[in-house]
Design a protein around this motif. Structure first.
Motif, PDB file in Angstrom:
ATOM      1  N   MET A 169      -3.133   5.634  -3.188  1.00 50.33           N
ATOM      2  CA  MET A 169      -3.898   4.276  -3.693  1.00 50.33           C
ATOM      3  C   MET A 169      -4.958   3.722  -2.126  1.00 50.33           C
ATOM      4  O   MET A 169      -5.897   4.570  -1.550  1.00 50.33           O
ATOM      5  CB  MET A 169      -2.954   3.147  -3.167  1.00 50.33           C
ATOM      6  CG  MET A 169      -1.968   2.894  -3.771  1.00 50.33           C
ATOM      7  SD  MET A 169      -0.857   1.525  -3.673  1.00 50.33           S
ATOM      8  CE  MET A 169      -1.413   0.613  -4.440  1.00 50.33           C
TER       9      MET A 169
ATOM     10  N   ALA B  21      -3.083   6.740   1.945  1.00 55.12           N
ATOM     11  CA  ALA B  21      -3.932   6.418   0.757  1.00 55.12           C
ATOM     12  C   ALA B  21      -4.939   5.986   1.416  1.00 55.12           C
ATOM     13  O   ALA B  21      -5.548   6.433   2.648  1.00 55.12           O
ATOM     14  CB  ALA B  21      -2.833   4.467   1.191  1.00 55.12           C
TER      15      ALA B  21
ATOM     16  N   ILE C  63       1.430  -0.969  -0.152  1.00 55.97           N
ATOM     17  CA  ILE C  63      -0.117   0.037   0.290  1.00 55.97           C
ATOM     18  C   ILE C  63       0.896   0.658   0.000  1.00 55.97           C
ATOM     19  O   ILE C  63       1.811   1.014   0.394  1.00 55.97           O
ATOM     20  CB  ILE C  63      -0.829   0.078   0.974  1.00 55.97           C
ATOM     21  CG1 ILE C  63      -1.981   1.298   1.116  1.00 55.97           C
ATOM     22  CG2 ILE C  63       0.367   0.250   2.626  1.00 55.97           C
ATOM     23  CD1 ILE C  63      -2.494   1.307   0.356  1.00 55.97           C
TER      24      ILE C  63
ATOM     25  N   PHE D 246       2.019   3.511  -6.836  1.00 49.28           N
ATOM     26  CA  PHE D 246       2.007   4.720  -5.990  1.00 49.28           C
ATOM     27  C   PHE D 246       1.824   6.377  -6.304  1.00 49.28           C
ATOM     28  O   PHE D 246       2.876   6.745  -7.573  1.00 49.28           O
ATOM     29  CB  PHE D 246       2.078   5.494  -4.642  1.00 49.28           C
ATOM     30  CG  PHE D 246       3.749   5.287  -4.386  1.00 49.28           C
ATOM     31  CD1 PHE D 246       3.875   7.166  -4.345  1.00 49.28           C
ATOM     32  CD2 PHE D 246       4.385   4.007  -4.526  1.00 49.28           C
ATOM     33  CE1 PHE D 246       5.352   7.176  -4.336  1.00 49.28           C
ATOM     34  CE2 PHE D 246       5.986   4.716  -4.216  1.00 49.28           C
ATOM     35  CZ  PHE D 246       6.141   6.410  -5.038  1.00 49.28           C
TER      36      PHE D 246
END
Length: 419
Positions: free
Chosen positions: A117, A134, A113, A248
């Motif tokens: 995102m 995120a 992650i 990302f």
């Protein structure tokens, strides 16, 4: 028009709907996190409808974490269903027993992650991953089922509450203490259906792993997620764990973004905090806790909140050369296999066991009353976990007090909640 971080992430992943605050949108997810409690029921929903394909095996991350190893036949069946799913559809990012851990720590630790995102899971503490900028949030079983098949999820666009943390923490005071103060101020429903965005001098000063506590415990205020705008520390953190651009995208709230409200919390004179039963918002200072002379039966160090290597080091520094009080059991639960191995290599386990503590395999364990340390009626625990609701760690007649790893360790030695 100025936008908040959450609005920008939603716009980036928007499929359809009204992206304004309060509107409903269908958005594309970048990652789906699965564990053995909520995923098997979602798979059963799909099976009943004859759906066997997944949206993208490379974007699904799987680990058993709540009952590890399985504590009974029911939990064993859940783990078996999860494992069968992984092997049937060819999930690449699988962390079975031996590589396992608390799912949220596994997710961050292995670079799944990053900024900009969108990630979901059938778990309320999915908000943890907002720490890297995120949009990550927990969903119900039906949404998990739909996401497995489509890679999409519906969301009501949340308003954002900005929390500015100013000042510097005193020695012996940690991010956990600051977040307990935030929860005390907001209450357990003060951010319901909102996103908390953390910033300020303290956030700038802390490393990513220390910031995790703020995002992780955002749901304890009722928040959908807890975001921190990415900075150079964030980029270095995710890149060191194997995530590379353009996977990302660095997105941040505009300087003139409109927040529902802004809360300023000065941590300069903050004492260590302890959340008394039976709410995370029922926080009092360590001075008040000491005055109450609260005897404990168990000290629990672990969870997605405070089971990282830095947390274990902090507790070990307190316990070195000391003994746990008679009548107190201390359970140390490294959050992942990698953290377990590192703690072992650094000699932390020798310190813990010499003091009289026991070491668990990585697991959510007693944090949710699963196993590996559930409480009997009348027992009290001091824990580095995130919730202390009635019956959270076992008997409905037990009590859980929340605190930092240091307070957990000092209390284990004293036999009462103490610094």
């Amino acid at each position: 028009m100025p936008k908040t971080l959450v609005e920008k992430i939603i716009a980036k992943n928007l499929i359809s709907g009204d992206p304004r605050e309060g509107g409903f949108v269908k958005i594309r997810i970048d990652r789906l996190l699965c564990h053995e409690v909520t995923t098997p029921p979602a798979l059963e929903m799909l099976e009943k409808r004859g759906i066997s394909a997944v949206f993208d095996p490379a974007k699904i991350v799987v680990t058993p974490d709540h009952f590890v190893p399985a504590k009974d036949e029911k939990s064993a069946e859940l783990a078996k269903k999860l494992d069968s799913f992984v092997r049937r559809v060819g999930i690449r990012n699988y962390y079975p027993i031996g590589k396992h851990g608390v799912c949220h720590t596994i997710f961050l630790e292995n670079g799944h992650i990053g900024p900009g995102m969108v990630a979901i899971a059938g778990d309320s503490h999915t908000c943890t991953h907002g720490v890297v900028g995120a949009l990550a949030f927990g969903v119900g079983t039906t949404d998990v089922a739909a996401a497995i098949a489509t890679g999409e999820v519906w969301l009501e666009v949340p308003k954002t509450i900005r929390v500015n943390l100013v000042g510097k923490l005193s020695a012996g005071v940690f991010a956990k203490d600051a977040m307990l103060e935030v929860i005390r101020i907001l209450g357990v429903d003060g951010a319901t259906d909102r996103v908390l965005e953390f910033g300020g001098e303290l956030i700038d000063e802390l490393g990513v792993e220390e910031r995790v506590v703020f995002s992780n415990m955002s749901v304890e205020c009722g928040a959908t997620s807890g975001l921190i705008n990415p900075d150079e520390k964030t980029v270095k953190y995710v890149e060191e764990r194997g995530l590379k651009s353009p996977e990302f995208e660095i997105l941040k709230s505009d300087d003139d973004a409109k927040f529902e409200k802004i809360i300023e919390v000065d941590v300069s004179n903050l004492e260590p905090m302890v959340a008394f039963p039976h709410l995370p918002s029922n926080s009092k200072t360590i001075s008040a806790a000491k005055a109450a002379k609260i005897k404990i039966d168990q000290a629990y160090l672990g969870s997605c909140t405070n089971g990282r290597i830095g947390d274990l080091r902090e507790a070990a520094a307190v316990l070195r050369g000391k003994k746990i009080a008679d009548g107190v059991r201390m359970i140390v639960v490294p959050a992942t296999t990698a953290i377990w191995n590192r703690a072992d290599e650094e000699g932390l386990f020798k310190i813990f066991t010499a003091a009289g503590a026991t070491i668990s395999t990585p697991t959510c364990g007693a944090c949710l009353g699963g196993h590996m340390g559930v409480l009997a009626a009348g027992e009290r625990a001091i824990a580095s976990t995130n919730r202390n609701f009635v019956g959270r760690m076992g008997s409905k007649k037990s009590e859980v007090y929340l605190a930092s790893p240091r307070i957990v360790a000092t209390s284990a030695i004293a036999g009462i909640i103490s610094d």
